[in-house]
Scaffold this motif. Structure first.
Motif, PDB file in Angstrom:
ATOM      1  N   GLY A   1       0.825  -1.195   0.000  1.00 44.48           N
ATOM      2  CA  GLY A   1       0.000   0.000   0.000  1.00 44.48           C
ATOM      3  C   GLY A   1       0.861   1.248   0.000  1.00 44.48           C
ATOM      4  O   GLY A   1       2.087   1.188  -0.074  1.00 44.48           O
ATOM      5  N   ILE A   2       0.237   2.388   0.081  1.00 42.58           N
ATOM      6  CA  ILE A   2       0.943   3.663   0.031  1.00 42.58           C
ATOM      7  C   ILE A   2       1.430   4.031   1.423  1.00 42.58           C
ATOM      8  O   ILE A   2       0.684   3.963   2.399  1.00 42.58           O
ATOM      9  CB  ILE A   2       0.026   4.768  -0.524  1.00 42.58           C
ATOM     10  N   GLN A   3       2.695   4.458   1.508  1.00 43.85           N
ATOM     11  CA  GLN A   3       3.208   4.940   2.783  1.00 43.85           C
ATOM     12  C   GLN A   3       2.562   6.298   3.098  1.00 43.85           C
ATOM     13  O   GLN A   3       2.615   7.218   2.289  1.00 43.85           O
ATOM     14  CB  GLN A   3       4.733   5.095   2.725  1.00 43.85           C
ATOM     15  N   ASP A   4       1.951   6.382   4.277  1.00 43.42           N
ATOM     16  CA  ASP A   4       1.368   7.664   4.686  1.00 43.42           C
ATOM     17  C   ASP A   4       1.675   7.897   6.158  1.00 43.42           C
ATOM     18  O   ASP A   4       2.124   7.004   6.867  1.00 43.42           O
ATOM     19  CB  ASP A   4      -0.144   7.694   4.415  1.00 43.42           C
ATOM     20  N   ASN A   5       1.415   9.095   6.581  1.00 43.74           N
ATOM     21  CA  ASN A   5       1.707   9.475   7.967  1.00 43.74           C
ATOM     22  C   ASN A   5       0.466   9.455   8.858  1.00 43.74           C
ATOM     23  O   ASN A   5       0.479  10.007   9.960  1.00 43.74           O
ATOM     24  CB  ASN A   5       2.333  10.880   7.997  1.00 43.74           C
TER      25      ASN A   5
ATOM     26  N   TYR B   1      13.924   3.751  -1.847  1.00 47.12           N
ATOM     27  CA  TYR B   1      14.044   2.969  -3.078  1.00 47.12           C
ATOM     28  C   TYR B   1      13.281   3.650  -4.209  1.00 47.12           C
ATOM     29  O   TYR B   1      12.093   3.949  -4.096  1.00 47.12           O
ATOM     30  CB  TYR B   1      13.496   1.559  -2.842  1.00 47.12           C
ATOM     31  N   GLY B   2      13.997   3.929  -5.332  1.00 51.19           N
ATOM     32  CA  GLY B   2      13.367   4.499  -6.507  1.00 51.19           C
ATOM     33  C   GLY B   2      13.032   5.963  -6.397  1.00 51.19           C
ATOM     34  O   GLY B   2      12.552   6.564  -7.365  1.00 51.19           O
ATOM     35  N   LYS B   3      13.267   6.581  -5.235  1.00 49.43           N
ATOM     36  CA  LYS B   3      12.959   7.997  -5.025  1.00 49.43           C
ATOM     37  C   LYS B   3      14.231   8.819  -4.841  1.00 49.43           C
ATOM     38  O   LYS B   3      14.368   9.903  -5.418  1.00 49.43           O
ATOM     39  CB  LYS B   3      12.042   8.139  -3.806  1.00 49.43           C
ATOM     40  N   SER B   4      15.126   8.296  -4.046  1.00 47.08           N
ATOM     41  CA  SER B   4      16.385   9.002  -3.786  1.00 47.08           C
ATOM     42  C   SER B   4      17.313   8.852  -4.978  1.00 47.08           C
ATOM     43  O   SER B   4      17.360   7.800  -5.625  1.00 47.08           O
ATOM     44  CB  SER B   4      17.059   8.448  -2.526  1.00 47.08           C
TER      45      SER B   4
ATOM     46  N   SER C   1      16.459  13.675   5.487  1.00 46.93           N
ATOM     47  CA  SER C   1      16.678  13.091   4.160  1.00 46.93           C
ATOM     48  C   SER C   1      17.121  14.211   3.232  1.00 46.93           C
ATOM     49  O   SER C   1      17.246  15.372   3.653  1.00 46.93           O
ATOM     50  CB  SER C   1      15.399  12.416   3.642  1.00 46.93           C
ATOM     51  N   GLU C   2      17.348  13.861   1.971  1.00 47.09           N
ATOM     52  CA  GLU C   2      17.795  14.898   1.044  1.00 47.09           C
ATOM     53  C   GLU C   2      16.632  15.764   0.578  1.00 47.09           C
ATOM     54  O   GLU C   2      16.724  17.000   0.567  1.00 47.09           O
ATOM     55  CB  GLU C   2      18.479  14.271  -0.178  1.00 47.09           C
ATOM     56  N   ILE C   3      15.530  15.125   0.180  1.00 49.09           N
ATOM     57  CA  ILE C   3      14.378  15.849  -0.337  1.00 49.09           C
ATOM     58  C   ILE C   3      13.117  15.319   0.334  1.00 49.09           C
ATOM     59  O   ILE C   3      13.144  14.287   1.027  1.00 49.09           O
ATOM     60  CB  ILE C   3      14.252  15.707  -1.866  1.00 49.09           C
ATOM     61  N   ALA C   4      12.018  16.013   0.109  1.00 44.80           N
ATOM     62  CA  ALA C   4      10.740  15.577   0.656  1.00 44.80           C
ATOM     63  C   ALA C   4      10.261  14.323  -0.062  1.00 44.80           C
ATOM     64  O   ALA C   4      10.573  14.094  -1.231  1.00 44.80           O
ATOM     65  CB  ALA C   4       9.710  16.703   0.508  1.00 44.80           C
ATOM     66  N   GLY C   5       9.487  13.505   0.644  1.00 44.34           N
ATOM     67  CA  GLY C   5       8.900  12.316   0.044  1.00 44.34           C
ATOM     68  C   GLY C   5       9.735  11.073   0.185  1.00 44.34           C
ATOM     69  O   GLY C   5       9.362  10.018  -0.344  1.00 44.34           O
ATOM     70  N   GLU C   6      10.866  11.131   0.868  1.00 47.03           N
ATOM     71  CA  GLU C   6      11.724   9.951   1.019  1.00 47.03           C
ATOM     72  C   GLU C   6      11.370   9.128   2.255  1.00 47.03           C
ATOM     73  O   GLU C   6      11.939   8.061   2.458  1.00 47.03           O
ATOM     74  CB  GLU C   6      13.191  10.375   1.076  1.00 47.03           C
ATOM     75  N   GLY C   7      10.449   9.620   3.088  1.00 44.54           N
ATOM     76  CA  GLY C   7       9.936   8.821   4.197  1.00 44.54           C
ATOM     77  C   GLY C   7      10.569   9.107   5.540  1.00 44.54           C
ATOM     78  O   GLY C   7      10.523   8.254   6.423  1.00 44.54           O
ATOM     79  N   LYS C   8      11.072  10.313   5.773  1.00 42.49           N
ATOM     80  CA  LYS C   8      11.677  10.613   7.073  1.00 42.49           C
ATOM     81  C   LYS C   8      10.613  10.690   8.168  1.00 42.49           C
ATOM     82  O   LYS C   8      10.812  10.189   9.286  1.00 42.49           O
ATOM     83  CB  LYS C   8      12.484  11.895   7.004  1.00 42.49           C
TER      84      LYS C   8
END
Length: 767
Positions: free
Chosen positions: A528-532, A707-710, A572-579
């Motif tokens: 599923g989608i990672q969400d907060n 994975y696939g984002k960074s 993380s480096e950018i947004a959306g990497e799951g920090k």
């Protein structure tokens, strides 16, 4: 040492992607199988011939220096074998103006020479460059057949009658019959001599055995029968060419003698007619004994005189040929009519040198030293022959004068006998002389014919070409080996090409290759989608995802250094990497072991953590740092046991300065007394500098790579941050990596404790 580490790193990259190599090898094996099915096999045939090497005796007779070797002679004979004259006649000897084919497996067109399933008579071939047209023919019945071919990308199909003349694409031919199966389709192509000659020249290979006069001929062709037949035809035509060259001079002399013989036959016939008319008119049967004696003597002397004159003519012909041979390129001189032993020896020597010069010119320029020396020898021998002939002319003149005197004396004696008998004696003498000269020329002609018949080729066939049974290409084992090696290499190239061209992280090896920072854990890819909005480590503690979080929690024990409270900064480096996702689930798994945990949303610009706990961010960290909120009102209790939360608050004007203030460090020191772990969910470090002061305040820093984002460049960022800002206990967290992408080393983090210590001591020392 660095080079060794690089080699090991490359080896690890290759072995970790072994399935790429295995796939490439498997595809290569399939390609080899298809290639073997599609490839047209080549067959090889060999033959050998011994060329004439007779040179030593004549060379010694005229003291020629040994300037000719077997290699130069072999090269000249190779040139003759490759010559258009020999190869054209060899191709013509096969009697195959039309080549036939059949369609095999996978639509492969294969030559069926020497079979001729269709009786075709060629009437005309277009001039100029021949059209390489492939015709397809198939029988319909006993009277008709179907013929098709391609013209200007269009397929032309026609129905025709056997025996009818056709004009198709410039060709004129007649199809008489299909001599093989009528229900089978055949293909045929009208051969072009120039194309066939080029093909034969390209496929024919000639080499010689070292220090021998034996030439080995090799020929490779898809049709083993053609390879065998063309080699044998070349051998035969070479022998015929060699024999022809040896008989050229004899043929010229024979032609000259034939001309003299025809003229003498007319003279003899007229002489016989005059004598017969005289005898009939005068009714004369016999002459007196004295007259008969004079007649015999006169006939003998005149016959000798005529023989001397003929010999002089032959030597004069030889002398004229010598004088006209200015370029030293005429055919060899022959010995017919030459009776002088010295002149015979000179002619033999001259012929040998002239033949050698012709052959050496095929491998050396006319201005070379070898040709220059031969020309000098030829000129010397030619002058000697001319001087010899001149001497013979002087001698023959003396003999001629002597014989003429004797004949004059006898004719005066004849004048003393009765006139009738005297006339008869002269007529009979002319007839006898002409008869003897005619007989002499006939003997010379017979000698010339015998000489021509006795001429044989100096080349001797050692081994005839035989039929090749097994193809020399492709060889199954060799093809599979080559394709396997190629597949292995291509697999490795593909691995490194993917690493080079792919800008994102898909492989653990890329991180390990670009960073020395240890990996503390790998969060499995959650279905599923990672969400907060959920803390999965608390809601689904038995899942594989939660197990991966617990593994990271276990490795965290080796970084706490025995302190009661730890501040963990996650970025993380950018947004959306799951920090933020990592912060929530790490906090959740720590709560499950009764650790008091506080999450602080330190991303004062775009924090979304308050939505997870269904809180408002109207008041929060920014409010406290600006002095608008007390510490007691700052911390909020969540629905999860042992987990508290501080929202980010309203977006301030100067977030970086607030986070770098003494209020922030004082806040952390105060909160450490109440909580076991304080997790700072900071802003992306690659976008803003807000996280730098937090990372320096933290005891442990986690850098999240997804994975696939960074991007690949993100893997080098933790090293730079740790060294540039002297950060403590920097570690990498892998997020959303697949099961087959799990790292091999983070599970044994305890064994790498010394690596951590050495790494951070190096950082402190460099600082």
């Amino acid at each position: 040492m660095d080079r060794d580490i690089n080699y090991l790193s490359y080896y690890k990259i290759i072995t970790d992607k072994w399935y790429y190599i295995l796939t490439a090898v498997a595809l290569s094996a399939i390609g080899a199988f298809v290639f073997l099915k599609m490839a047209i096999p080549d067959y090889h045939s060999d033959a050998s011939i011994k060329v004439d090497d007779n040179k030593s005796e004549l060379s010694e007779l005229i003291s020629i220096r040994n300037i000719y070797d077997r290699s130069s002679k072999s090269e000249s004979e190779k040139s003759i074998l490759y010559s258009r004259n020999v190869l054209t006649k060899a191709i013509a000897a096969l009697h195959y103006p039309v080549e036939f084919y059949t369609a095999g497996d996978y639509y492969r067109i294969t030559s069926i020479y020497p079979q001729k399933p269709v009786d075709i008579y060629i009437l005309r071939i277009p001039k100029g460059k021949i059209r390489n047209t492939l015709f397809q023919i198939e029988g319909i019945n006993q009277k008709e057949y179907k013929l098709s071919y391609t013209l200007n990308d269009s397929r032309i199909i026609g129905r025709h009658t056997y025996g009818k003349k056709l004009n198709l694409n410039g060709f004129t031919f007649i199809v008489n019959a299909i001599t093989s199966r009528h229900d089978k389709a055949y293909y045929f192509k009208i051969n072009d001599l120039n194309n066939t000659l080029a093909q034969v020249t390209q496929s024919l290979i000639i080499d010689d055995n070292q220090n021998t006069n034996i030439l080995n001929l090799h020929y490779t062709d898809p049709n083993p029968y053609f390879a065998r037949d063309i080699l044998n035809a070349i051998l035969k035509e070479y022998q015929a060419y060699d024999k022809l060259q040896r008989s050229v001079s004899i043929s010229q002399t024979s032609y000259y003698i034939d001309t003299l013989l025809k003229n003498m036959a007319l003279v003899l016939q007229k002489s016989a007619e005059r004598m017969q008319q005289f005898k009939t008119a005068n009714q004369m049967l016999n002459m007196s004994s004295s007259g008969e004696t004079l007649l015999q003597r006169l006939s003998a002397l005149e016959a000798e005189l005529q023989r001397l004159e003929i010999q002089s003519l032959l030597t004069m012909e030889l002398q004229n040929n010598l004088k006209s041979n200015q370029e030293l390129n005429n055919p060899n001189f022959n010995l017919q009519g030459v009776e002088d032993p010295q002149l015979t020896g000179l002619i033999q020597k001259y012929n040998f040198l002239l033949d050698q010069r012709t052959k050496d010119l095929t491998g050396a320029p006319a201005q070379s030293e070898v040709i220059f020396q031969i020309d000098n020898e030829l000129l010397s021998i030619k002058n000697a022959m001319i001087n010899n002939i001149n001497s013979q002319h002087i001698k023959n003149k003396k003999i001629h004068s002597h014989l003429s005197g004797q004949i004059t004396t006898i004719r005066k004696s004849i004048e003393t006998i009765p006139a009738l008998e005297s006339t008869f004696i002269n007529l009979q003498s002319d007839y006898d002389v002409n008869q003897k000269v005619y007989n002499y020329l006939s003997e010379k002609k017979l000698e010339a014919h015998i000489s021509t018949a006795s001429v044989t080729s100096g080349a001797q066939i050692i081994d005839q070409a035989i039929l090749g049974v097994k193809p020399i290409y492709p060889i199954t084992a060799s093809i599979y080996k080559d394709f396997t090696i190629a597949g292995f290499i291509l697999g490795i190239v593909f691995i490194f090409a993917m690493r080079k061209l792919n800008p994102f992280l898909y492989e653990i090896e890329s991180i390990e290759h670009n960073s020395d920072i240890p990996i503390i854990g790998s969060i499995r890819n959650h279905i599923g989608i990672q969400d907060n909005n959920r803390i999965i480590s608390i809601e689904s503690p038995a899942s594989l995802f939660s197990e991966s979080i617990r593994a990271m929690r276990a490795n965290l024990d080796y970084l706490v250094d025995g302190k009661h409270s730890q501040v963990i900064c996650i970025t993380s480096e950018i947004a959306g990497e799951g920090k933020s996702f990592t912060s929530l689930n790490l906090a959740g798994t720590l709560c499950l072991i009764n650790k008091k945990v506080l999450i602080i949303a330190t991303d004062l610009r775009k924090s979304q953590l308050h939505k997870t706990f269904q809180m408002s961010k109207d008041k929060g960290l920014s409010s406290y740092l600006e002095g608008k909120l007390s510490l007691e009102a700052l911390c909020a209790t969540t629905k999860y046991n042992n987990l508290d939360f501080i929202p980010a608050g309203p977006v301030p004007n100067h977030p970086a300065e607030l986070l770098h203030s003494d209020h922030m460090s004082h806040l952390l020191d105060t909160l450490k007394k109440k909580y076991d772990f304080i997790i700072l969910d900071s802003a992306p470090v690659g976008l803003v500098s807000d996280s730098i002061p937090l990372m320096r305040m933290a005891d442990i820093n986690f850098f999240v790579l997804r994975y696939g984002k960074s991007r690949l460049s993100a893997a080098t960022l933790p090293d730079r941050l740790a060294k540039d800002f002297n950060l403590r206990h920097m570690a990498i967290v892998l997020n959303a990596f697949k099961e087959d992408q799990q790292p091999k080393r983070y599970y044994n983090l305890s064994s790498n404790k010394q690596v951590y210590d050495r790494y951070y001591k190096l950082i402190n020392h460099s600082s």
